[in-house]
Design an enzyme around this catalytic site. Structure first.
Site, PDB file in Angstrom:
ATOM      1  N   TYR A 150       0.843  -1.200   0.000  1.00 46.93           N
ATOM      2  CA  TYR A 150       0.000   0.000   0.000  1.00 46.93           C
ATOM      3  C   TYR A 150       0.874   1.244   0.000  1.00 46.93           C
ATOM      4  CZ  TYR A 150      -3.625   3.313   1.384  1.00 46.93           C
ATOM      5  OH  TYR A 150      -4.503   4.372   1.423  1.00 46.93           O
ATOM      6  N   ASP A 252       9.300   3.178   0.500  1.00 45.79           N
ATOM      7  CA  ASP A 252       8.179   3.789   1.200  1.00 45.79           C
ATOM      8  C   ASP A 252       8.297   3.391   2.675  1.00 45.79           C
ATOM      9  OD1 ASP A 252       5.826   4.601   2.300  1.00 45.79           O
ATOM     10  OD2 ASP A 252       4.527   3.737   0.760  1.00 45.79           O
ATOM     11  N   LYS A 279       3.278   9.368   8.986  1.00 47.26           N
ATOM     12  CA  LYS A 279       2.915   8.841  10.315  1.00 47.26           C
ATOM     13  C   LYS A 279       3.744   9.405  11.467  1.00 47.26           C
ATOM     14  CE  LYS A 279       0.738   4.758   8.360  1.00 47.26           C
ATOM     15  NZ  LYS A 279      -0.704   4.968   8.327  1.00 47.26           N
TER      16      LYS A 279
HETATM   17  N1  PMP Z   1       2.626   4.188   2.456  1.00 49.43           N
HETATM   18  C1  PMP Z   1       2.476   3.289   3.430  1.00 49.43           C
HETATM   19  C2  PMP Z   1       3.490   2.201   3.583  1.00 49.43           C
HETATM   20  C3  PMP Z   1       1.397   3.390   4.318  1.00 49.43           C
HETATM   21  O1  PMP Z   1       1.229   2.486   5.278  1.00 49.43           O
HETATM   22  C4  PMP Z   1       0.491   4.454   4.160  1.00 49.43           C
HETATM   23  C5  PMP Z   1      -0.696   4.639   5.089  1.00 49.43           C
HETATM   24  N2  PMP Z   1      -1.073   3.584   5.847  1.00 49.43           N
HETATM   25  C6  PMP Z   1       0.682   5.355   3.112  1.00 49.43           C
HETATM   26  C7  PMP Z   1       1.767   5.208   2.290  1.00 49.43           C
HETATM   27  C8  PMP Z   1      -0.251   6.498   2.890  1.00 49.43           C
HETATM   28  O2  PMP Z   1      -0.168   7.419   3.902  1.00 49.43           O
HETATM   29  P1  PMP Z   1      -1.385   8.418   4.221  1.00 49.43           P
HETATM   30  O3  PMP Z   1      -2.473   7.578   4.846  1.00 49.43           O
HETATM   31  O4  PMP Z   1      -0.799   9.414   5.169  1.00 49.43           O
HETATM   32  O5  PMP Z   1      -1.798   9.025   2.934  1.00 49.43           O
END
Ligand code: PMP
Length: 447
Positions: A150, A252, A279
């Site tokens: 994700y 990421d 986060k």
């Molecule tokens: N990348 C990863 C690995 C994530 O876990 C998340 C959110 N859970 C995101 C990107 C997207 O972040 P956001 O919810 O702040 O848009």
């Protein structure tokens, strides 16, 4: 199933009432698909430290921490203090602030691969811009991503996050599948899907697409599909291959940054070209960042000819910068060591609980992160997790834990946060013990 769901409904009447009210104003009742829960989502009224109180006043231990964002729990005094001090001076300006320099310097010190960075408001924006920079740098249109990973909710990210393996092509050559109506064929055409932890298949696919691929994005923990870490040699091979093929490698680390002072890249000793963060870096406020190699990041420089523009009303807002800096200050090497020991202890204890109840299960994860699985099959990638999953059992476990006073994610994901001590960890294990004792149906392995 009815039993745990009924107990949950009986104990959360105020959440049920609020949900009915919300549905009149908010589509589907919630602005965030991930917190949806049947029969109704939990409404939280307040939180402090590792605890939250729901709308009925029931106290629970929070092992989710806003999906791993709140590494210091709720209303941490140092973070709240920093927010209050900034609040009195204003929240956001159409001007640069000193606060953003401080947080940028702090993040760069932690991540040697990040030579320059930019702030954004969400992980979604961070991965969108990392992908765009890869395209801008190489002049190539496509991005490769791993099945089941994700990266947020923009179009190029919502491909093959949770496809049905039955329609997603062969294991060693997955096809791009849209995760949402509204994702166009053009987006799918510019997306190449890779199988995680399979170096041979990944190399073959990257080579086949070498002329159109701008970069590869990877969540080295596969956090949204079961928290299965990359094998170190797999990440090293991915680094070697992308370098050879002239592709931008994006880590990421929106979630994995919490596994150590220098994130997962520090633990594994692999240097990506770009990194996305979110986060924990905002101390609970919406803050994200993307950064990396100087030559790539300089594409954003407004003084260059035809830069990549990056607007954003709340980019680097002062409140988030202050909260993020306070959160980072609290994350000393000693604190990471403690989180590491606690995560390890919890994963081991859960293995014992599974064994005690003769339930097929395992707990994956790294550092302060863990994910419960109801299978003893080897988990290496999205398909192995998906094929071994028991959604009904996972749901009973989640609702059972909620009824026992523990909050975690539906997919079995949880996190230890710094306000937790032995008492909270033991309470989690005891709750899991009671929930598994009450699971009267045999697990898949015993069927
Ligand atoms: N990348 C990863 C690995 C994530 O876990 C998340 C959110 N859970 C995101 C990107 C997207 O972040 P956001 O919810 O702040 O848009």
């Amino acid at each position: 199933m009815a039993d745990v769901a009924e107990t949950y409904a009986e104990r959360t009447p105020e959440s049920a009432r609020l949900y009915r009210e919300a549905r009149e104003h908010i589509a589907g009742g919630v602005s965030r698909s991930t917190i949806h829960l049947q029969p109704h989502p939990l409404y939280v009224a307040r939180g402090t430290g590792a605890r939250v109180w729901d709308a009925d006043g029931t106290e629970r231990l929070d092992f989710l921490g806003n999906y791993t964002a709140l590494i210091h729990g709720h209303a941490h005094p140092a973070i709240s203090g920093a927010i209050e001090r900034q609040l009195a001076r204003g929240t956001a300006f159409a001007a640069a602030t000193e606060e953003e320099i401080a947080l940028a310097r702090e993040l760069r010190e932690r991540l040697p691969s990040v030579e320059l960075l930019h702030f954004a408001n969400s992980g979604t924006e961070a991965t969108l811009f990392a992908m765009r920079l890869a395209r801008a740098h190489t002049g190539r249109p496509a991005i490769a991503r791993f099945e089941g990973h994700y990266h947020g909710s923009h179009d190029a990210a919502e491909v093959s996050v949770a496809p049905d393996p039955g329609v997603a092509g062969p294991d060693d050559a997955p096809l791009p599948v849209a995760d949402s109506p509204g994702i166009t064929e053009a987006v799918l055409a510019d997306t190449v899907v890779l199988p995680f932890n399979d170096a041979a298949a990944t190399a073959a696919i990257l080579r086949r697409n070498r002329h159109r691929l701008a970069g590869v994005i990877v969540d080295p923990l596969m956090s949204s599909s079961g928290l299965v870490p990359a094998r170190p040699e797999f990440l090293q091979e991915l680094r070697r291959l992308t370098e050879e093929l002239g592709m931008v490698l994006i880590f990421d680390e929106v979630i994995s940054f919490r596994v150590g002072r220098s994130g997962l890249q520090g633990r594994y000793g692999v240097r990506p070209d770009l990194t996305t963060l979110g986060k924990i870096i905002g101390g609970g406020l919406p803050v994200a960042a993307f950064g990396g190699r100087r030559d790539l990041m300089e594409l954003l420089d407004p003084e260059r000819d035809r830069p990549v523009p990056h607007g954003g009303t709340y980019n680097a807002h002062a409140l988030g910068m202050a909260a993020g800096m306070a959160a980072m200050r609290e994350l000393t090497p000693d604190v990471f060591d403690r989180l590491e020991r606690q995560g390890e202890w919890l994963r081991n204890q859960l293995a014992e609980v599974f064994a005690d109840h003769r339930v097929a299960g395992q707990t994956t994860g790294l550092g302060s992160l863990f994910n419960v699985h109801f299978t003893d099959a080897e988990l290496t990638d999205y398909r192995s997790v998906r094929r071994a999953a028991s959604p009904a059992l996972e749901r009973r476990f989640l609702l059972g834990m909620l009824n026992e006073g523990v909050l975690m994610a539906g997919r079995g994901l949880g996190a230890v946060c710094t306000p937790m001590g032995d008492g909270e960890l033991r309470a989690f294990v005891a709750a899991a013990d009671r929930v598994l004792a009450a699971l009267d149906t045999p697990t898949p392995a015993h069927r």
